[in-house]
Write a protein that holds these residues in place. Structure first.
Motif, PDB file in Angstrom:
ATOM      1  N   SER A   1      -5.320  17.964 -16.804  1.00 39.79           N
ATOM      2  CA  SER A   1      -5.331  16.844 -15.889  1.00 39.79           C
ATOM      3  C   SER A   1      -6.252  15.771 -16.466  1.00 39.79           C
ATOM      4  O   SER A   1      -7.381  16.068 -16.846  1.00 39.79           O
ATOM      5  N   LEU A   2      -5.745  14.546 -16.559  1.00 40.33           N
ATOM      6  CA  LEU A   2      -6.568  13.443 -17.071  1.00 40.33           C
ATOM      7  C   LEU A   2      -6.904  12.498 -15.928  1.00 40.33           C
ATOM      8  O   LEU A   2      -6.008  11.984 -15.255  1.00 40.33           O
ATOM      9  N   LEU A   3      -8.190  12.297 -15.710  1.00 42.45           N
ATOM     10  CA  LEU A   3      -8.611  11.312 -14.718  1.00 42.45           C
ATOM     11  C   LEU A   3      -8.781   9.983 -15.446  1.00 42.45           C
ATOM     12  O   LEU A   3      -9.689   9.830 -16.264  1.00 42.45           O
ATOM     13  N   PHE A   4      -7.892   9.047 -15.168  1.00 44.25           N
ATOM     14  CA  PHE A   4      -7.919   7.780 -15.900  1.00 44.25           C
ATOM     15  C   PHE A   4      -9.168   6.968 -15.569  1.00 44.25           C
ATOM     16  O   PHE A   4      -9.719   7.061 -14.476  1.00 44.25           O
ATOM     17  N   GLN A   5      -9.559   6.149 -16.544  1.00 43.52           N
ATOM     18  CA  GLN A   5     -10.744   5.308 -16.362  1.00 43.52           C
ATOM     19  C   GLN A   5     -10.551   4.379 -15.151  1.00 43.52           C
ATOM     20  O   GLN A   5     -11.449   4.201 -14.347  1.00 43.52           O
ATOM     21  N   THR A   6      -9.361   3.790 -15.036  1.00 38.57           N
ATOM     22  CA  THR A   6      -9.015   3.015 -13.842  1.00 38.57           C
ATOM     23  C   THR A   6      -7.870   3.760 -13.177  1.00 38.57           C
ATOM     24  O   THR A   6      -6.726   3.615 -13.582  1.00 38.57           O
ATOM     25  N   PRO A   7      -8.185   4.580 -12.168  1.00 39.19           N
ATOM     26  CA  PRO A   7      -7.127   5.427 -11.608  1.00 39.19           C
ATOM     27  C   PRO A   7      -6.021   4.589 -10.968  1.00 39.19           C
ATOM     28  O   PRO A   7      -6.284   3.591 -10.305  1.00 39.19           O
ATOM     29  N   ALA A   8      -4.780   4.998 -11.205  1.00 35.79           N
ATOM     30  CA  ALA A   8      -3.644   4.372 -10.521  1.00 35.79           C
ATOM     31  C   ALA A   8      -3.457   5.087  -9.199  1.00 35.79           C
ATOM     32  O   ALA A   8      -3.560   6.304  -9.121  1.00 35.79           O
ATOM     33  N   VAL A   9      -3.221   4.308  -8.176  1.00 38.78           N
ATOM     34  CA  VAL A   9      -3.121   4.869  -6.829  1.00 38.78           C
ATOM     35  C   VAL A   9      -1.673   4.718  -6.371  1.00 38.78           C
ATOM     36  O   VAL A   9      -1.104   3.639  -6.451  1.00 38.78           O
ATOM     37  N   PHE A  10      -1.065   5.810  -5.912  1.00 37.74           N
ATOM     38  CA  PHE A  10       0.298   5.712  -5.385  1.00 37.74           C
ATOM     39  C   PHE A  10       0.287   4.995  -4.046  1.00 37.74           C
ATOM     40  O   PHE A  10      -0.665   5.112  -3.270  1.00 37.74           O
ATOM     41  N   ASN A  11       1.346   4.302  -3.782  1.00 35.27           N
ATOM     42  CA  ASN A  11       1.465   3.571  -2.512  1.00 35.27           C
ATOM     43  C   ASN A  11       1.776   4.555  -1.371  1.00 35.27           C
ATOM     44  O   ASN A  11       2.814   4.495  -0.733  1.00 35.27           O
ATOM     45  N   LEU A  12       0.823   5.460  -1.166  1.00 35.74           N
ATOM     46  CA  LEU A  12       0.980   6.523  -0.176  1.00 35.74           C
ATOM     47  C   LEU A  12      -0.347   6.670   0.545  1.00 35.74           C
ATOM     48  O   LEU A  12      -1.328   6.008   0.205  1.00 35.74           O
ATOM     49  N   SER A  13      -0.398   7.571   1.497  1.00 35.06           N
ATOM     50  CA  SER A  13      -1.666   7.844   2.178  1.00 35.06           C
ATOM     51  C   SER A  13      -2.602   8.582   1.228  1.00 35.06           C
ATOM     52  O   SER A  13      -2.182   9.096   0.188  1.00 35.06           O
ATOM     53  N   VAL A  14      -3.872   8.639   1.600  1.00 41.15           N
ATOM     54  CA  VAL A  14      -4.851   9.385   0.816  1.00 41.15           C
ATOM     55  C   VAL A  14      -4.394  10.842   0.690  1.00 41.15           C
ATOM     56  O   VAL A  14      -4.402  11.416  -0.397  1.00 41.15           O
ATOM     57  N   PHE A  15      -3.968  11.405   1.806  1.00 42.23           N
ATOM     58  CA  PHE A  15      -3.507  12.794   1.787  1.00 42.23           C
ATOM     59  C   PHE A  15      -2.389  12.995   0.761  1.00 42.23           C
ATOM     60  O   PHE A  15      -2.455  13.886  -0.086  1.00 42.23           O
ATOM     61  N   ASP A  16      -1.374  12.144   0.835  1.00 45.72           N
ATOM     62  CA  ASP A  16      -0.215  12.343  -0.047  1.00 45.72           C
ATOM     63  C   ASP A  16      -0.560  12.102  -1.513  1.00 45.72           C
ATOM     64  O   ASP A  16       0.025  12.713  -2.403  1.00 45.72           O
ATOM     65  N   ASN A  17      -1.520  11.228  -1.780  1.00 50.44           N
ATOM     66  CA  ASN A  17      -1.966  11.042  -3.151  1.00 50.44           C
ATOM     67  C   ASN A  17      -2.567  12.335  -3.682  1.00 50.44           C
ATOM     68  O   ASN A  17      -2.214  12.791  -4.760  1.00 50.44           O
ATOM     69  N   VAL A  18      -3.462  12.913  -2.888  1.00 49.96           N
ATOM     70  CA  VAL A  18      -4.162  14.114  -3.361  1.00 49.96           C
ATOM     71  C   VAL A  18      -3.195  15.297  -3.425  1.00 49.96           C
ATOM     72  O   VAL A  18      -3.284  16.154  -4.302  1.00 49.96           O
ATOM     73  N   ALA A  19      -2.223  15.307  -2.512  1.00 49.54           N
ATOM     74  CA  ALA A  19      -1.280  16.429  -2.471  1.00 49.54           C
ATOM     75  C   ALA A  19      -0.286  16.407  -3.629  1.00 49.54           C
ATOM     76  O   ALA A  19       0.396  17.394  -3.880  1.00 49.54           O
ATOM     77  N   TYR A  20      -0.217  15.273  -4.335  1.00 50.51           N
ATOM     78  CA  TYR A  20       0.861  15.072  -5.313  1.00 50.51           C
ATOM     79  C   TYR A  20       1.036  16.230  -6.300  1.00 50.51           C
ATOM     80  O   TYR A  20       2.120  16.813  -6.429  1.00 50.51           O
ATOM     81  N   GLY A  21      -0.048  16.581  -6.986  1.00 49.06           N
ATOM     82  CA  GLY A  21       0.044  17.625  -8.010  1.00 49.06           C
ATOM     83  C   GLY A  21       0.402  18.982  -7.413  1.00 49.06           C
ATOM     84  O   GLY A  21       1.025  19.815  -8.070  1.00 49.06           O
ATOM     85  N   LEU A  22       0.013  19.204  -6.156  1.00 49.76           N
ATOM     86  CA  LEU A  22       0.354  20.469  -5.504  1.00 49.76           C
ATOM     87  C   LEU A  22       1.837  20.511  -5.179  1.00 49.76           C
ATOM     88  O   LEU A  22       2.516  21.504  -5.416  1.00 49.76           O
ATOM     89  N   LYS A  23       2.347  19.409  -4.653  1.00 47.66           N
ATOM     90  CA  LYS A  23       3.765  19.366  -4.297  1.00 47.66           C
ATOM     91  C   LYS A  23       4.635  19.523  -5.541  1.00 47.66           C
ATOM     92  O   LYS A  23       5.637  20.237  -5.529  1.00 47.66           O
ATOM     93  N   VAL A  24       4.219  18.849  -6.608  1.00 44.41           N
ATOM     94  CA  VAL A  24       4.943  18.956  -7.873  1.00 44.41           C
ATOM     95  C   VAL A  24       5.027  20.411  -8.333  1.00 44.41           C
ATOM     96  O   VAL A  24       6.011  20.836  -8.920  1.00 44.41           O
TER      97      VAL A  24
ATOM     98  N   GLU B   1     -14.856   8.380 -17.599  1.00 43.59           N
ATOM     99  CA  GLU B   1     -15.811   7.642 -16.758  1.00 43.59           C
ATOM    100  C   GLU B   1     -15.609   7.965 -15.279  1.00 43.59           C
ATOM    101  O   GLU B   1     -15.385   7.071 -14.458  1.00 43.59           O
ATOM    102  N   PRO B   2     -15.775   9.221 -14.890  1.00 40.69           N
ATOM    103  CA  PRO B   2     -15.406   9.590 -13.515  1.00 40.69           C
ATOM    104  C   PRO B   2     -16.362   9.081 -12.449  1.00 40.69           C
ATOM    105  O   PRO B   2     -16.026   9.108 -11.275  1.00 40.69           O
ATOM    106  N   THR B   3     -17.558   8.623 -12.842  1.00 37.81           N
ATOM    107  CA  THR B   3     -18.517   8.199 -11.816  1.00 37.81           C
ATOM    108  C   THR B   3     -18.918   6.736 -11.964  1.00 37.81           C
ATOM    109  O   THR B   3     -19.901   6.291 -11.378  1.00 37.81           O
ATOM    110  N   ALA B   4     -18.145   5.983 -12.740  1.00 37.99           N
ATOM    111  CA  ALA B   4     -18.536   4.596 -13.034  1.00 37.99           C
ATOM    112  C   ALA B   4     -18.735   3.772 -11.770  1.00 37.99           C
ATOM    113  O   ALA B   4     -19.591   2.896 -11.722  1.00 37.99           O
ATOM    114  N   ASN B   5     -17.958   4.051 -10.717  1.00 41.38           N
ATOM    115  CA  ASN B   5     -18.041   3.213  -9.533  1.00 41.38           C
ATOM    116  C   ASN B   5     -18.760   3.880  -8.368  1.00 41.38           C
ATOM    117  O   ASN B   5     -18.552   3.509  -7.222  1.00 41.38           O
ATOM    118  N   LEU B   6     -19.634   4.824  -8.689  1.00 44.56           N
ATOM    119  CA  LEU B   6     -20.266   5.564  -7.597  1.00 44.56           C
ATOM    120  C   LEU B   6     -21.767   5.315  -7.503  1.00 44.56           C
ATOM    121  O   LEU B   6     -22.428   5.028  -8.498  1.00 44.56           O
TER     122      LEU B   6
END
Ligand SMILES: Nc1ncnc2c1ncn2[C@@H]1O[C@H](COP(=O)(O)OP(=O)(O)OP(=O)(O)O)[C@@H](O)[C@H]1O
Ligand SMILES: Nc1ncnc2c1ncn2[C@@H]1O[C@H](COP(=O)(O)OP(=O)(O)OP(=O)(O)O)[C@@H](O)[C@H]1O
Ligand SMILES: [Mg+2]
Ligand SMILES: [Mg+2]
Lengths: 244, 256, 244, 244, 244
Positions: free
Chosen positions: C83-106, C163-168
């Motif tokens: 799993s690669l966490l991109f430097q600027t993560p792309a966000v699906f036009n879905l709810s937070v739940f459905d974004n996180v669920a993506y890899g599980l559903k796949v 850069e997983p914590t750049a914006n934290l």
């Protein structure tokens, strides 16, 4: 008759024909919806996968195929009609199917006409989806089918536009279906509006024949019915498209 | 490309039917007229109904059609003046060579159509309110039959398309002689009935759009055109037109 | 320790520019390997190669003992495990739940498992209660944490973090760092992290590689590199000096 | 004549007509290009600004207008032709312009037909441009015109698709221009291919009249010429679209 | 010192959620004001309000002595004088040069001035020589530095920076910080910076505001806040503890 009167008369006539549920009008409206609806459905089922294949599968000559598809947006309906005609006539290679002057022949012609349109517009909608979205699908373990589903979701406004453009084109189309469908109505329709039932007569081909009779008011009435149907579809689609 | 020839002085708009266009006779006549009058003719070919409507709305100067009843109504309304008889021919009933309804043997047109209806053999109607269609309706009326059933199909199209449809459907149809002859080598259908001079008569008239209704129409030029069509020379051209190509003339001049 | 990635003489060229030059590196199972170096030095490119988003221009790249060829099937096979966490993560036009669920559903997890795992992951990154929010409206740091949850929720064997914590903020940084160590300790996950946060490297990494203008100038243990760097330019970089 | 022979004959005929630079064919081709080209130019000049206005200017009933525009994609050509016809005939409200049966009338009809198509597709292309791009224009001090230019740049693939779809539709269209243009060629050409010059006869209206004469080979030849023209335009546009 | 922003009782609500609550703050000309607080606390929202991308739900917002109403003209007038560097910068599909030149071109600078200023700005942020590269291919930190150059190149009076160094290595962080101070010192620019980098706050800010769950819990001088924070939760946040 002054010119504006044709328009007014057409509008009044349209209401009349609709509220009286004139069976002849209902039957040609039915043929219009059935033929164009089926053609659009089949075309969308071809065009959307095709657009995805052209977007994501790399192969030699891909750009050439895309150019050809885009060129298909400019296929002259009469030409397509003729092509299907010479294929389907009894003397033609597919004559044994015995499908000339049938609704099926009309569906085939419209299918050929609108598949490139839906493909072309869908292609440009897919192209607008940012690459990182697609890469994210892949890194999360998604396969091609997940890329397709997610891209569809992201590009849905454009894809809906594509399908609606195809449907609009099909509903409005007359040149091809006139040739392959033959604008046939059964019995009793000799006298004009009010009697008989459509076999391959659609709103557009009826408009054409009413026009050549010089009955401009009835033509305009039929046109108004056609536009009302498409307006209804667009209003319905508007609800899907807007929610984002 | 310059689409307007140089020394054209005046344009004349003719609204006419597909049979005069598709047979090619109008082209020949118009060329003569243009040469003689230094004029430019714009020909709009459409269904008879639309051709008359076009004139009624002032979009043409002169109308050349073959639907006597509609013509007379329009003249009565004051849309046209100087309606003039130019030529005629006869309608023919065409159909498959084996003539399954057996109309070859009949006496007159209503009887012929009656046979077709009786045997429910496929019949294609133009259904476009054209001169031909009106003639067909009149014959059904005379035969006292209201055609109904899936054997009777209306296509709402011009003559050429209607013949093509009938050809594929192996059906009967009513055609004007000129269009049929012009398409003869493209169809398997043959003339099965043509002897009835009463019911199958097909006269062509020319008429000028009334300048009192539409002051901008080229009334003088229209009258020149009408006089031209009825001149002895032109009538002679009409008499001979088609002889070389079809072995028989397509039209008979009205005046010689 | 078993080797997971083995990179020999790897070079990557973009538009005639050598972005990675002759890289030799092994990354072992269960280690936390930090990649550091100035901006534009090739860290992201390297991580993208490890997740098969870029093809090396030259050199050998092996994963889990097998050379990587880059067929679609193989790509999916490897990405299923990582799993690669991109430097600027792309966000699906879905709810937070459905974004996180993506890899599980796949991966075909059943509904209740998906629900449980997503809730848990959102809790860990501090986004509980935001399940139904549209993910595109999240703040920068919230989006980064959501993407982190999305990347770890299905328990990948390899975690590539750009850069997983750049914006934290400091508290969230600490929490994510704890989480990274926890994942490695509990699941034996192999973690490669590109970061500019040098104290973070000290806190979580086992080994460190210093990339400079596309060259891997030093690979060292975290203890070694901060106390006695093996390269003068590494030392300068760690002190925040100009190194190019 | 067998059915395939029509096609073969049509292809041979097309080459013949092209290589001999048949002046009649050249003139109807010229009218096609002039009319459809002008209509597309005018329609694009209306549609693109309209699409921008509908995208960026907030007003009550915006969605209703968008739905109407989209519905315009399904305007039946014959209906539009009739409408323009009753407007332009001497008996009509615009009769004084004396434009019925002229190329101008055809341009007007096609303009009405394709403006909604170009607008609808452009709208969906603009919608795909990310909001942050637009906000960046504003924060850098850009005004509405800069937003428009930058959006055009970002959405250019979609906008070019829109204009090409409009042009394709116009070139292929026959129902409307047949009614308002009258399919007029100057004397000498009525009898067949080879003489005379077009006034309002286009490739499509010529196809229609050749077809109704039963001359299918010539119709197919004309169709091939038409498609070749549009293919040429698409190949040219392909170069613009591809470079990104 | 003269007041530049004056915010009274400002509230911002998104989807029923109060993201900013009853904010009271003045920002003075020529100061560097740092906004800190946990992820999701409202920093970005606040900066977006200052640059007129969000309209306050309630409260008073004055710029340079005048209440702000949000007419398009006024928005442009204020934005002409200021510049917001987004947390995730949007990059135009142009070269690096053209991206940085954007604000200059919008302001109508002549070509040679544009060239001079862009070169200078790229030099300052360490991107000399990358003028012709497509900006979308830049690395994360390069893109951030390019966006910084783009924001400062036309010398705005107000600079609103949202995590401007999140993706940078220590050397580049130091360089950008130096640049920020230099701009303020030389041009008297008012700078508002949202950052998670607390040492950075210490190094460059004059005053600090702590946002917590949408409330401004403390406003203090940088000296004051790090030595004796006026709020217990500010103190906890500065120590990297959980504050919500
Ligand atoms: N349209 C919206 N609907 C609901 N919530 C929203 C919306 N837009 C923003 N928010 C919420 O507002 C809060 C503040 O967001 P903001 O971007 O201002 O935070 P921030 O302080 O900049 O955080 P970070 O440090 O993570 O960037 C977040 O919790 C975010 O989820
Ligand atoms: N398509 C391309 N064409 C030209 N140069 C490219 C291309 N893609 C990447 N580069 C260059 O490759 C270099 C390495 O990029 P990369 O994203 O790997 O850097 P990074 O180490 O992750 O930097 P950062 O810390 O800033 O994120 C950069 O200088 C970038 O400009
Ligand atoms: Mg990077
Ligand atoms: Mg933020």
């Amino acid at each position: 008759m002054g010119s504006f009167e044709f328009l007014l008369d057409g509008i009044v006539r349209a209401f009349e024909l609709i509220v009286t549920l004139n069976p002849y009008i209902l039957s040609i409206t039915g043929v219009s919806i059935k033929v164009s609806g089926t053609a659009t459905l089949l075309a969308a089922m071809t065009a959307i996968p095709l657009a995805f294949a052209l977007s994501f599968v790399q192969f030699r000559g891909r750009h050439a195929v895309i150019t050809l598809v885009n060129t298909g947006m400019g296929l002259p309906p009469v030409f397509v009609g003729l092509f299907v005609f010479v294929m389907l006539v009894p003397a033609g290679p597919l004559g044994f199917l015995n499908r000339i002057f049938t609704p099926e022949a009309m569906i085939i012609a419209q299918y050929i006409l609108i598949t490139p349109i839906i493909t072309g517009i869908t292609l440009s909608a897919i192209k607008a989806v940012p690459e990182p979205i697609i890469e994210t699908v892949y890194t999360l373990g998604g396969r091609e089918k997940d890329v397709v589903l997610t891209t569809l979701l992201e590009a849905r406004f454009g894809v809906i536009t594509a399908v609606l453009a195809g449907l609009g084109r099909a509903l409005a189309e007359v040149g091809a279906i006139l040739i392959v469908g033959g604008n046939i109505a059964y019995t009793g329709s000799v006298g004009g509006i009010g009697e008989g039932l459509s076999y391959t007569r659609t709103l557009t081909t009826a408009i054409t024949s009413e026009t050549s009779k010089g009955d401009i008011s009835t033509s305009i009435a039929l046109g108004i019915i056609l536009i009302a149907i498409y307006l209804f579809v667009n209003v319905a689609a508007g609800f899907f498209r807007r929610q984002d | 490309l310059d689409s307007t020839p140089d020394n054209a002085t005046e344009e004349l708009r003719i609204s006419t039917t597909s049979s005069t266009c598709d047979t090619g006779i109008l082209d020949l006549l118009n060329k003569e007229f243009e040469n003689a009058n230094n004029a430019k003719i714009l020909t709009v070919c459409q269904g008879t109904g639309k051709a008359i409507a076009t004139g009624e709305m002032g979009a043409a100067d002169v109308v050349f059609v073959h639907a006597p009843a509609s013509e007379l109504t329009a003249v009565e309304k004051g849309s046209f003046i100087n309606r003039t008889y130019v030529m005629y021919n006869y309608f023919v009933i065409i159909g498959p060579g084996n003539d399954p309804a057996g109309i070859r043997a009949t006496e007159n047109a209503p009887e012929a159509l009656g046979m077709i209806a009786g045997k429910e053999q496929p019949f294609i109607s133009r259904g476009d309110d054209s001169g031909t269609h009106n003639k067909e309706k009149a014959i059904w009326m005379a035969a006292n039959i209201t055609p109904s059933g899936t054997w009777y199909q209306s296509v709402g199209k011009g003559m050429g398309d209607t013949i093509m449809t009938a050809d594929i459907r192996e059906a009967y149809t009513l055609s004007d002689r000129g269009t049929y002859l012009a398409m003869k080598d493209k169809t398997k259908l043959v003339i099965l009935f043509e002897t009835d001079k009463e019911y199958l008569f097909n006269p062509y008239h020319v008429m000028a759009v009334n300048p009192e209704k539409f002051p901008d129409v080229k009334y003088d030029m229209s009258m020149k055109y009408i006089n031209f069509l009825t001149s002895t020379e032109v009538q002679a051209i009409i008499r001979d037109y088609g002889k070389d190509k079809f072995d028989e003339p397509l039209f008979t001049p009205a005046l010689i | 320790m078993a080797e997971l990635f083995r990179i020999c003489n790897l070079t990557k060229t973009f538009a005639g520019k050598d972005v990675l030059k002759n890289i030799n590196l092994r990354i072992y199972r269960g280690e936390i390997f930090a990649l550091i170096g100035p901006s534009g030095t090739g860290k992201t490119t390297f991580l993208r190669i490890l997740n098969l988003f870029e093809k090396p221009t030259n050199g050998i790249f092996e994963f889990d003992g097998k050379p990587v060829n880059g067929t679609p099937l193989e790509k999916n096979r490897i990405r299923q495990r990582s799993s690669l966490l991109f430097q600027t993560p792309a966000v699906f036009n879905l709810s937070v739940f459905d974004n996180v669920a993506y890899g599980l559903k796949v991966r075909g997890f059943d509904k209740s498992t998906v629900e449980k795992k997503v809730k848990e992951a959102l809790g860990i990154v501090g986004l509980s209660g935001m399940e139904t929010q549209k993910a595109r409206t999240l703040s920068g740091g919230e989006a980064q944490r959501m993407a982190f949850a999305r990347a770890i929720v299905y328990g990948p064997e390899v975690l590539l973090l750009d850069e997983p914590t750049a914006n934290l903020d400091p508290y969230n940084v600490a929490k994510i760092e704890e989480l990274i160590r926890h994942i490695r300790d509990k699941c034996g996950t192999t973690i490669v992290i590109a970061t500019h946060n040098l104290p973070q490297v000290k806190r979580i990494a086992d080994r460190v590689g210093v990339l400079l203008e596309g060259k891997l100038i030093e690979v060292n243990s975290v203890g070694g590199i901060f106390t006695s760097p093996g390269d003068a330019r590494s030392a300068a970089f760690l002190k925040g000096e100009m190194v190019y």
